[in-house]
Each structure stands twice: as C-alpha cells, then as structure tokens.
Scaffold this active site. Structure first.
Site, PDB file in Angstrom:
ATOM      1  N   LYS A   1       8.600   7.890   5.017  1.00 48.66           N
ATOM      2  CA  LYS A   1       9.555   8.850   4.089  1.00 48.66           C
ATOM      3  C   LYS A   1       9.143  10.366   4.364  1.00 48.66           C
ATOM      4  O   LYS A   1       9.715  11.383   4.585  1.00 48.66           O
ATOM      5  CB  LYS A   1       9.407   8.550   2.632  1.00 48.66           C
ATOM      6  CG  LYS A   1      10.255   7.287   2.252  1.00 48.66           C
ATOM      7  CD  LYS A   1      11.708   7.296   2.406  1.00 48.66           C
ATOM      8  CE  LYS A   1      12.551   8.067   1.557  1.00 48.66           C
ATOM      9  NZ  LYS A   1      13.919   7.946   1.834  1.00 48.66           N
TER      10      LYS A   1
ATOM     11  N   TYR B   1       5.248   2.755   3.587  1.00 47.89           N
ATOM     12  CA  TYR B   1       6.406   3.187   3.134  1.00 47.89           C
ATOM     13  C   TYR B   1       6.698   4.907   2.988  1.00 47.89           C
ATOM     14  O   TYR B   1       7.453   5.572   3.434  1.00 47.89           O
ATOM     15  CB  TYR B   1       6.861   2.613   1.789  1.00 47.89           C
ATOM     16  CG  TYR B   1       7.940   3.353   1.080  1.00 47.89           C
ATOM     17  CD1 TYR B   1       9.211   3.401   1.421  1.00 47.89           C
ATOM     18  CD2 TYR B   1       7.611   4.202  -0.260  1.00 47.89           C
ATOM     19  CE1 TYR B   1      10.261   4.141   0.544  1.00 47.89           C
ATOM     20  CE2 TYR B   1       8.588   4.855  -1.041  1.00 47.89           C
ATOM     21  CZ  TYR B   1       9.775   4.710  -0.499  1.00 47.89           C
ATOM     22  OH  TYR B   1      10.822   5.537  -1.191  1.00 47.89           O
TER      23      TYR B   1
ATOM     24  N   THR C   1      11.264  11.030  -1.576  1.00 47.51           N
ATOM     25  CA  THR C   1      10.438  10.332  -2.890  1.00 47.51           C
ATOM     26  C   THR C   1       9.049  11.200  -3.340  1.00 47.51           C
ATOM     27  O   THR C   1       8.316  11.892  -2.246  1.00 47.51           O
ATOM     28  CB  THR C   1      10.036   9.037  -2.593  1.00 47.51           C
ATOM     29  OG1 THR C   1       8.679   8.567  -3.482  1.00 47.51           O
ATOM     30  CG2 THR C   1       9.473   8.841  -0.990  1.00 47.51           C
ATOM     31  N   ASP C   2       8.518  11.365  -4.426  1.00 45.82           N
ATOM     32  CA  ASP C   2       7.480  11.789  -4.956  1.00 45.82           C
ATOM     33  C   ASP C   2       6.260  11.126  -4.110  1.00 45.82           C
ATOM     34  O   ASP C   2       5.234  11.787  -3.850  1.00 45.82           O
ATOM     35  CB  ASP C   2       7.008  12.006  -6.244  1.00 45.82           C
ATOM     36  CG  ASP C   2       6.961  10.474  -7.118  1.00 45.82           C
ATOM     37  OD1 ASP C   2       7.268   9.560  -6.367  1.00 45.82           O
ATOM     38  OD2 ASP C   2       6.656  10.553  -8.208  1.00 45.82           O
ATOM     39  N   GLU C   3       6.369   9.925  -3.731  1.00 43.67           N
ATOM     40  CA  GLU C   3       5.356   9.325  -2.973  1.00 43.67           C
ATOM     41  C   GLU C   3       4.480  10.044  -1.815  1.00 43.67           C
ATOM     42  O   GLU C   3       3.658   9.652  -1.115  1.00 43.67           O
ATOM     43  CB  GLU C   3       5.467   7.780  -2.690  1.00 43.67           C
ATOM     44  CG  GLU C   3       5.858   7.222  -4.190  1.00 43.67           C
ATOM     45  CD  GLU C   3       6.105   5.261  -3.927  1.00 43.67           C
ATOM     46  OE1 GLU C   3       5.437   5.091  -3.144  1.00 43.67           O
ATOM     47  OE2 GLU C   3       6.922   5.007  -4.848  1.00 43.67           O
TER      48      GLU C   3
HETATM   49  P1  NAD Z   1      17.541   0.397  -2.245  1.00 38.85           P
HETATM   50  O1  NAD Z   1      16.391  -0.689  -1.557  1.00 38.85           O
HETATM   51  O2  NAD Z   1      17.766  -0.272  -3.584  1.00 38.85           O
HETATM   52  O3  NAD Z   1      18.661   0.447  -1.334  1.00 38.85           O
HETATM   53  C1  NAD Z   1      18.762   0.638  -0.034  1.00 38.85           C
HETATM   54  C2  NAD Z   1      19.946   0.538   0.556  1.00 38.85           C
HETATM   55  O4  NAD Z   1      19.982   0.981   1.874  1.00 38.85           O
HETATM   56  C3  NAD Z   1      20.423  -0.920   0.536  1.00 38.85           C
HETATM   57  O5  NAD Z   1      21.746  -0.749   0.207  1.00 38.85           O
HETATM   58  C4  NAD Z   1      20.501  -1.371   2.103  1.00 38.85           C
HETATM   59  O6  NAD Z   1      21.369  -1.969   2.351  1.00 38.85           O
HETATM   60  C5  NAD Z   1      20.630   0.171   2.636  1.00 38.85           C
HETATM   61  N1  NAD Z   1      20.226   0.180   3.989  1.00 38.85           N
HETATM   62  C6  NAD Z   1      18.671  -0.187   4.574  1.00 38.85           C
HETATM   63  N2  NAD Z   1      18.689  -0.087   5.606  1.00 38.85           N
HETATM   64  C7  NAD Z   1      19.850   0.188   6.295  1.00 38.85           C
HETATM   65  C8  NAD Z   1      20.153   0.762   7.397  1.00 38.85           C
HETATM   66  N3  NAD Z   1      19.526   0.804   8.513  1.00 38.85           N
HETATM   67  N4  NAD Z   1      21.418   1.314   7.609  1.00 38.85           N
HETATM   68  C9  NAD Z   1      22.290   1.709   6.530  1.00 38.85           C
HETATM   69  N5  NAD Z   1      21.977   1.146   5.526  1.00 38.85           N
HETATM   70  C10 NAD Z   1      20.621   0.588   5.209  1.00 38.85           C
HETATM   71  O7  NAD Z   1      16.887   1.520  -2.453  1.00 38.85           O
HETATM   72  P2  NAD Z   1      16.799   2.507  -3.602  1.00 38.85           P
HETATM   73  O8  NAD Z   1      15.941   2.418  -4.666  1.00 38.85           O
HETATM   74  O9  NAD Z   1      18.400   2.874  -4.216  1.00 38.85           O
HETATM   75  O10 NAD Z   1      16.588   3.915  -3.042  1.00 38.85           O
HETATM   76  C11 NAD Z   1      17.455   5.089  -2.533  1.00 38.85           C
HETATM   77  C12 NAD Z   1      16.541   6.062  -1.489  1.00 38.85           C
HETATM   78  O11 NAD Z   1      15.845   6.873  -3.040  1.00 38.85           O
HETATM   79  C13 NAD Z   1      15.673   5.513  -0.680  1.00 38.85           C
HETATM   80  O12 NAD Z   1      15.743   6.406   0.380  1.00 38.85           O
HETATM   81  C14 NAD Z   1      14.260   5.547  -1.573  1.00 38.85           C
HETATM   82  O13 NAD Z   1      13.341   6.012  -0.539  1.00 38.85           O
HETATM   83  C15 NAD Z   1      14.525   6.914  -2.269  1.00 38.85           C
HETATM   84  N6  NAD Z   1      13.771   6.720  -3.604  1.00 38.85           N
HETATM   85  C16 NAD Z   1      13.737   5.725  -4.602  1.00 38.85           C
HETATM   86  C17 NAD Z   1      13.059   5.503  -5.667  1.00 38.85           C
HETATM   87  C18 NAD Z   1      13.197   4.377  -6.543  1.00 38.85           C
HETATM   88  O14 NAD Z   1      12.378   4.373  -7.705  1.00 38.85           O
HETATM   89  N7  NAD Z   1      13.757   3.386  -6.293  1.00 38.85           N
HETATM   90  C19 NAD Z   1      12.185   6.613  -6.042  1.00 38.85           C
HETATM   91  C20 NAD Z   1      12.137   7.796  -5.101  1.00 38.85           C
HETATM   92  C21 NAD Z   1      13.048   7.529  -3.873  1.00 38.85           C
HETATM   93  P1  TYD Z   2       7.396  -0.392  -7.953  1.00 41.16           P
HETATM   94  O1  TYD Z   2       8.170  -0.781  -8.709  1.00 41.16           O
HETATM   95  O2  TYD Z   2       6.921  -1.243  -6.862  1.00 41.16           O
HETATM   96  O3  TYD Z   2       7.176   1.001  -7.659  1.00 41.16           O
HETATM   97  P2  TYD Z   2       6.256   1.873  -6.575  1.00 41.16           P
HETATM   98  O4  TYD Z   2       5.151   1.181  -5.956  1.00 41.16           O
HETATM   99  O5  TYD Z   2       6.936   2.618  -5.554  1.00 41.16           O
HETATM  100  O6  TYD Z   2       5.577   3.150  -7.798  1.00 41.16           O
HETATM  101  O7  TYD Z   2       5.685  -0.492  -8.764  1.00 41.16           O
HETATM  102  C1  TYD Z   2       5.558   0.345  -9.733  1.00 41.16           C
HETATM  103  C2  TYD Z   2       4.244   0.061 -10.375  1.00 41.16           C
HETATM  104  O8  TYD Z   2       4.011  -1.250 -10.972  1.00 41.16           O
HETATM  105  C3  TYD Z   2       3.028   0.302  -9.389  1.00 41.16           C
HETATM  106  O9  TYD Z   2       2.135   0.785  -9.969  1.00 41.16           O
HETATM  107  C4  TYD Z   2       2.906  -1.144  -8.897  1.00 41.16           C
HETATM  108  C5  TYD Z   2       3.295  -2.005 -10.286  1.00 41.16           C
HETATM  109  N1  TYD Z   2       3.607  -3.161 -10.048  1.00 41.16           N
HETATM  110  C6  TYD Z   2       2.811  -4.346 -10.640  1.00 41.16           C
HETATM  111  O10 TYD Z   2       1.916  -4.165 -11.451  1.00 41.16           O
HETATM  112  N2  TYD Z   2       3.537  -5.764 -10.622  1.00 41.16           N
HETATM  113  C7  TYD Z   2       4.549  -5.994  -9.640  1.00 41.16           C
HETATM  114  O11 TYD Z   2       5.001  -7.018  -9.673  1.00 41.16           O
HETATM  115  C8  TYD Z   2       5.300  -4.791  -9.198  1.00 41.16           C
HETATM  116  C9  TYD Z   2       6.336  -5.232  -8.130  1.00 41.16           C
HETATM  117  C10 TYD Z   2       4.608  -3.602  -9.170  1.00 41.16           C
END
Ligand code: NAD
Ligand code: TYD
Length: 337
Positions: free
Chosen positions: A155, A151, A126-128
């Site tokens: 990562k 988090y 992630t960019d975070e």
């Molecule tokens: P998500 O939370 O929707 O899904 C995570 C999945 O991992 C779930 O299906 C969960 O059951 C499974 N899981 C959790 N713990 C596990 C374990 N111990 N063993 C096997 N499976 C397990 O997450 P997402 O949003 O789909 O993100 C996927 C990946 O992308 C993550 O690694 C996250 O850090 C990264 N990512 C997500 C975003 C975003 O905006 N959602 C942005 C940047 C990076």
């Molecule tokens: P989020 O979807 O949790 O992603 P991330 O924190 O990983 O960027 O949040 C996106 C942005 O929205 C972040 O600045 C936090 C804000 N946010 C709210 O203002 N209200 C909410 O209820 C949530 C879940 C997030």
C-alpha cells in the site's frame, strides 16, 4: 451527471461506498470494476446491483486495455481505487498477489487516468503505511512512511506511485489513509466479523498474543462520507488521514462482542501472535476536520451494536461465505496455532 469508476466495489468498503453514492447522489453514475476474488461478493450490493446508475464489470485492475476501454466507453470523470488484497495475515503467507494487485494494479489505473487527463484519481490507502506507534502520539499526514507487513509495504508503494504521478505529470490525485473499518458486509477474516461469527457459533475466539494491541475503529459509513468529501472538495495533490477516534485493545473489542451476544469470556483463547504485529495505530484526523469539515458520527459503542445486529439479521450473507473456501482458509490459519 458525473461518472466515476469505482474499483473493488464488491468488497467491504467499496460496496458500502457504492450503496452510499447510489442512495444519496442521484446525479452520479458508478462503473464498478471488481475481479470478484474470494473477498468480492455481489450479494453485498443487493438490490443496488441493478440500480439504473450502476454498471458492474467483472475484471482486473491490472488489465490496462479493459480499464482504458471502460474509461472511454463510459466517459469516466474520476477513479476511486478501493481494489486491493487487504488482509495482513494473508500477505504474510502469499505476498506476491499483494504486489500484483496493490502496486501493479494501481500503476495501471494511474497510467490510464493520466492518458485521459481524468479530473481526479483517489487512492484509498491505510494508516498501516505509517508503521506502528508506542503508547503515545498519533499518525499525522507528515508521519514518515514505515510499513511493516507485506500488505502495508504494497500500500505504501502504491501511495508513492500516486505521489510520483501527481508530482511528475500533474495528475490530479488524492490519498486517504484511514484506520480499521468495521460495519456491514466485512469478510469474516478480519477481526470483528470473525469474532462475531465464532461467538455466535460457540467457537473459540482466537486472540493473537496478549490481546493488548490497539486499533482505532472507524465505522464504514463514516469512512465513505470522508472519501466523498475528499473526492469532491479537496485540492489535488493532498493527503488526508481518516480516523474514528475510537482506540480499543483487541481484548476490549472481543469483550464487548461477547457481552452483547451473551456469550462467556471462556471462549477467548490466546493464540500464537502474528509475526511483526504492529502494536498500536492511532489517527489524527484534524486536517479532515479543519479543511473539509468532516467528522466521524458513529461512536464505537453505537457502531459495534449496529454491526452485531447486522450480522444477526444477515445470516444468509455470512453463511454463504463460511460454507465455501473459508473453511480451508480457517483451518490453515488457525488449526495448530
Ligand atoms: P476487501 O478485501 O473487502 O475488498 C477488496 C475488493 O477488491 C474485493 O471486492 C476484491 O474482489 C477486489 N479486488 C481484489 N483484487 C482485484 C483486482 N486485481 N482487480 C479488481 N478488483 C480486485 O477490502 P476492503 O476492506 O473493502 O478495503 C478496501 C480498500 O480500503 C483497500 O484498498 C484497503 O487497503 C483499504 N483499507 C481498508 C481498511 C479496512 O479496515 N478494511 C482500512 C484501511 C484501508
Ligand atoms: P485485522 O482485522 O486483521 O486488521 P489489521 O491487522 O489490518 O489491523 O486485525 C485487527 C487486530 O486484531 C490486529 O491487532 C490483529 C488482531 N486479530 C486477532 O487477535 N485475532 C484474529 O483472528 C484476527 C483476524 C486479528
């Protein structure tokens, strides 16, 4: 036929990735390992669950014996690791499970990948991990890691382990670092689906702090195509940033959702801020574009409409989630906030 082990393939991005692979790459078999935590949902795989090139296994990425057996039994060529605890707010309440899955889990997968000299290990990061930006500039692949939440710290730790396995033993690894994804099948704890769900039900939209925090929004399908390009075309040992080139403040995003749904701005409620809230993320995807010819294809204006329409058309998917433990989660996060 190549066989890839996709972890976390019942989550938001993982399920979109599995759908893309099975739809567009008939020569690829997917073994999908997912623990089905609160965030995992087999309904997100729909008819693809029983696809001939898909094998679903419920299990933990921290279980080295299971991962080893899967690699041997299915002759795995590569691992794409999506599995993670992924929500910043939850990491601020319960960080331990983030270390377990995101760090120990990644280490477990790396050890098995090394034992079997797999062709490739792709870590979805992630960019975070880069921390927060001021009003100017973008994250590049050489921006120093400076994670601010449990988090992002977990990562970043996983990224360092991937780097170490690549450097020390020559494991053929890549890391992708993407910005905030949105699109179908996202769990309504994340901002966009949470706001859509609340607006649809005429509930307040809880905007943290002043709502002027900025995220770069990437449509999930564009992220999936980027991962595929890195998996199949990138040199081992390389890192790629993946962004949507769609910077928006949270208030802008919420405003667009309300307008599309025909709901009033009076639903917006500014609530107590997230501790340590990162102000701005913005990604320079120049390396992906130059070296791998990737670019995002969906603008935010198109993607948000597709996403809202998807949630409107898939109320049963959403209702199954919000009728369960979600109510307790919502109460604990948002009541008295
Ligand atoms: P998500 O939370 O929707 O899904 C995570 C999945 O991992 C779930 O299906 C969960 O059951 C499974 N899981 C959790 N713990 C596990 C374990 N111990 N063993 C096997 N499976 C397990 O997450 P997402 O949003 O789909 O993100 C996927 C990946 O992308 C993550 O690694 C996250 O850090 C990264 N990512 C997500 C975003 C975003 O905006 N959602 C942005 C940047 C990076
Ligand atoms: P989020 O979807 O949790 O992603 P991330 O924190 O990983 O960027 O949040 C996106 C942005 O929205 C972040 O600045 C936090 C804000 N946010 C709210 O203002 N209200 C909410 O209820 C949530 C879940 C997030």
């Amino acid at each position: 036929m190549r066989t890839i082990l996709v972890t976390g393939g019942a989550g938001f991005i993982g399920s979109n990735f599995v759908r893309m692979i099975l739809s567009e790459h008939s020569d690829v078999r997917v073994v999908n390992l997912d623990l089905l935590t609160y965030a995992g949902n087999l309904e997100s795989l729909g008819e693809f669950l029983n696809h001939k090139n898909h094998i679903f296994v419920k299990g933990d990425i921290c279980d080295g014996e299971l991962v080893n057996d899967l690699v041997v039994q299915h002759k795995i060529d590569a691992i794409v690791n999506f599995a993670a605890e992924s929500h910043v707010d939850r990491s601020l309440v319960e960080p331990g499970v983030f270390i377990q899955t995101n760090v120990t889990g990644t280490l477990t997968l790396l050890k098995v990948a090394l034992d079997h000299k797999l062709e490739r290990f792709l870590q979805v990061s992630t960019d975070e991990v880069y921390g927060s930006l001021g009003t100017e500039g973008f994250f590049t692949e050489t921006t120093p890691l400076s994670p601010n939440s449990p988090y992002s710290a977990s990562k970043a730790s996983a990224d360092m382990l991937v780097r170490a396995f690549s450097h020390s033993w020559g494991l053929r690894c890549n890391i992708t670092r993407c910005s905030n994804n949105y699109g179908p099948y996202q769990f309504p704890e994340k901002m966009i689906p949470l706001m859509i769900h609340n607006a649809l039900n005429d509930k307040e939209l809880p905007v943290y702090g002043d709502g002027l925090y900025i995220r770069d929004w990437l449509y999930v399908y564009d992220h999936c195509t980027a991962i595929w390009k890195v998996l199949t075309q990138a040199e081992p040992g390389t890192i790629y940033n993946v962004g949507g080139n769609n910077e928006k403040t949270n208030l802008e995003v919420v405003g667009i959702i309300l307008e599309r749904l025909g709901k009033p701005e009076t639903l917006i409620r500014h609530v107590k801020d997230r501790p340590g809230h990162d102000r701005r993320y913005a990604i320079d995807s120049g390396k992906m574009m130059k070296e791998l010819g990737w670019r995002p294809t969906v603008t935010f204006e198109e993607g948000i409409v597709k996403t809202i329409d998807w949630y409107l058309a898939n109320t049963s998917w959403l209702n199954h989630i919000v009728s369960g433990q979600y109510q307790q989660y919502y109460q604990s996060m948002y009541s008295n906030r």
